[in-house]
Scaffold this active site. Structure first.
Site, short mmCIF file in Angstrom:
data_model
loop_
_atom_site.label_atom_id
_atom_site.label_comp_id
_atom_site.label_asym_id
_atom_site.label_seq_id
_atom_site.Cartn_x
_atom_site.Cartn_y
_atom_site.Cartn_z
N ASP A 11 0.88 -1.17 0.00
CA ASP A 11 0.00 0.00 0.00
C ASP A 11 0.92 1.22 0.00
O ASP A 11 2.14 1.10 0.08
CB ASP A 11 -0.89 -0.03 1.26
N SER A 12 0.31 2.42 -0.01
CA SER A 12 1.10 3.64 0.09
C SER A 12 1.57 3.88 1.53
O SER A 12 2.45 4.70 1.74
CB SER A 12 0.24 4.83 -0.35
N CYS A 74 -4.29 -1.64 -1.78
CA CYS A 74 -4.50 -0.20 -1.99
C CYS A 74 -5.47 -0.05 -3.15
O CYS A 74 -5.22 -0.56 -4.25
CB CYS A 74 -3.17 0.44 -2.34
N GLU A 153 -2.65 8.06 9.13
CA GLU A 153 -1.19 7.89 9.25
C GLU A 153 -0.68 8.51 10.55
O GLU A 153 0.29 8.04 11.12
CB GLU A 153 -0.47 8.50 8.04
N CYS A 185 -11.06 2.59 0.45
CA CYS A 185 -9.66 2.94 0.70
C CYS A 185 -9.25 2.13 1.92
O CYS A 185 -9.99 2.09 2.91
CB CYS A 185 -9.52 4.43 0.98
N HIS A 187 -7.20 2.62 4.13
CA HIS A 187 -6.97 3.38 5.36
C HIS A 187 -8.26 3.53 6.19
O HIS A 187 -8.20 3.83 7.38
CB HIS A 187 -6.45 4.79 5.05
N1 DGL Z 1 -4.77 3.16 1.12
C1 DGL Z 1 -4.85 3.64 -0.20
C2 DGL Z 1 -6.11 3.19 -0.90
O1 DGL Z 1 -6.68 2.18 -0.56
C3 DGL Z 1 -4.35 4.97 -0.63
C4 DGL Z 1 -4.17 6.11 0.27
C5 DGL Z 1 -3.34 7.20 -0.39
O2 DGL Z 1 -2.11 7.03 -0.42
O3 DGL Z 1 -3.89 8.19 -0.91
O4 DGL Z 1 -6.57 3.83 -1.81
#
Ligand code: DGL
Length: 272
Positions: A11-12, A74, A153, A185, A187
């Site tokens: 992921d990011s 992600c 984060e 997402c 996150h």
């Molecule tokens: N967790 C990521 C997703 O599912 C991306 C978050 C990001 O870096 O903008 O899209």
């Protein structure tokens, strides 16, 4: 391909751990590597071509370490590059969009589904199209929520500020009386408590961790790649910029994920 090779998720940042948690609990004996590209976070505000390039570079790196299956944990990178990656690489590669869509359409009873994600994912239209293809009757209310990513984060999982931002982002979806909210997402599951408070207890919150774990099982079984070891698998956690990791996130994230340890090492794939 050797069945002792690792499964890799990336992921990011720390978002994909919400999928890693499910995969790790489903496969205690598999070696599992997690990589968060904090050096390039957020992916959501970057052009798709750039996100796709990062994804390819990460996959390339882990294929050299002989990953037997790659999970793009992600949504933004999945929207930008899953199909292209599946064409380019021979190893099985999966992402969270399909299982989330399937679950959301099964969960809704009034056919009003909200989907929240990064700008990149929402602007790609991938969820809107996939939901409507899965079930022609659904009305989809899509909302980009970019501010959630830095909040997660930073470990701001339960703060007042997070709640206010959630109220702002979700006001129109609540007004439309959605009965299902798809977290597009990785996150966002960390914000489950705040999101429930804002949309109401009765709204289904859908995120695809469990669905992904079951998909991994199907693939490994069909390719005879399940690790038959009876010993506990290795767990390794890497991020591309360790300075970006917040101590507050590690504390609250570890509790949320129910991990005994969450020790990251720095791995900068782009240095040198
Ligand atoms: N967790 C990521 C997703 O599912 C991306 C978050 C990001 O870096 O903008 O899209």
């Amino acid at each position: 391909m050797d069945k002792n090779n690792p499964i890799v998720l990336f992921d990011s940042g720390v978002g994909g751990l919400t999928i890693a948690k499910e995969v790790m609990s489903e496969f205690p004996n598999e070696d599992i590597i997690y990589f968060g590209d904090t050096a390039h976070l957020p992916y959501g505000s970057r052009p798709q071509t750039e996100v796709r390039r990062f994804a390819f570079e990460i996959i390339d790196y882990f294929l050299k370490l002989e990953a037997k299956l790659v999970i793009i944990a992600c949504n933004t990178a999945t929207a930008a590059g899953l199909k292209a990656a599946q064409k380019r690489f021979e190893v099985p590669i999966i992402g969270p969009i399909k299982p989330g869509v399937r679950e959301a359409t099964l969960a809704t009873t009034n056919n009003k589904i909200g989907v929240i994600a990064t700008e990149g994912t929402i602007e790609s239209g991938v969820y809107q199209r996939a939901l409507q293809t899965q079930s022609a009757n659904v009305e989809v209310y899509a909302q980009a929520c970019p501010k959630f990513i830095p909040l997660v984060e930073a470990g701001e999982l339960y703060s007042q500020k997070t709640k206010q931002i959630a109220q702002y982002y979700l006001a129109s979806l609540v007004k439309e009386e959605i009965d299902t909210l798809l977290l597009g997402c990785t996150h966002f599951p960390y914000l489950r408590k705040v999101l429930k408070e804002v949309v109401g207890e009765s709204v289904n919150l859908i995120y695809p961790g469990r669905g992904i774990a079951l998909q991994v099982r199907d693939i490994l079984e069909s390719k005879a790649l399940l690790n038959s070891n009876q010993i506990k698998g290795k767990r390794e956690f890497y991020i591309s910029n360790l300075d970006k990791l917040s101590a507050k996130f590690v504390k609250l994230g570890k509790e949320f994920l129910n991990f005994k340890e969450l020790n990251f090492k720095e791995l900068d794939l782009w240095s040198g």
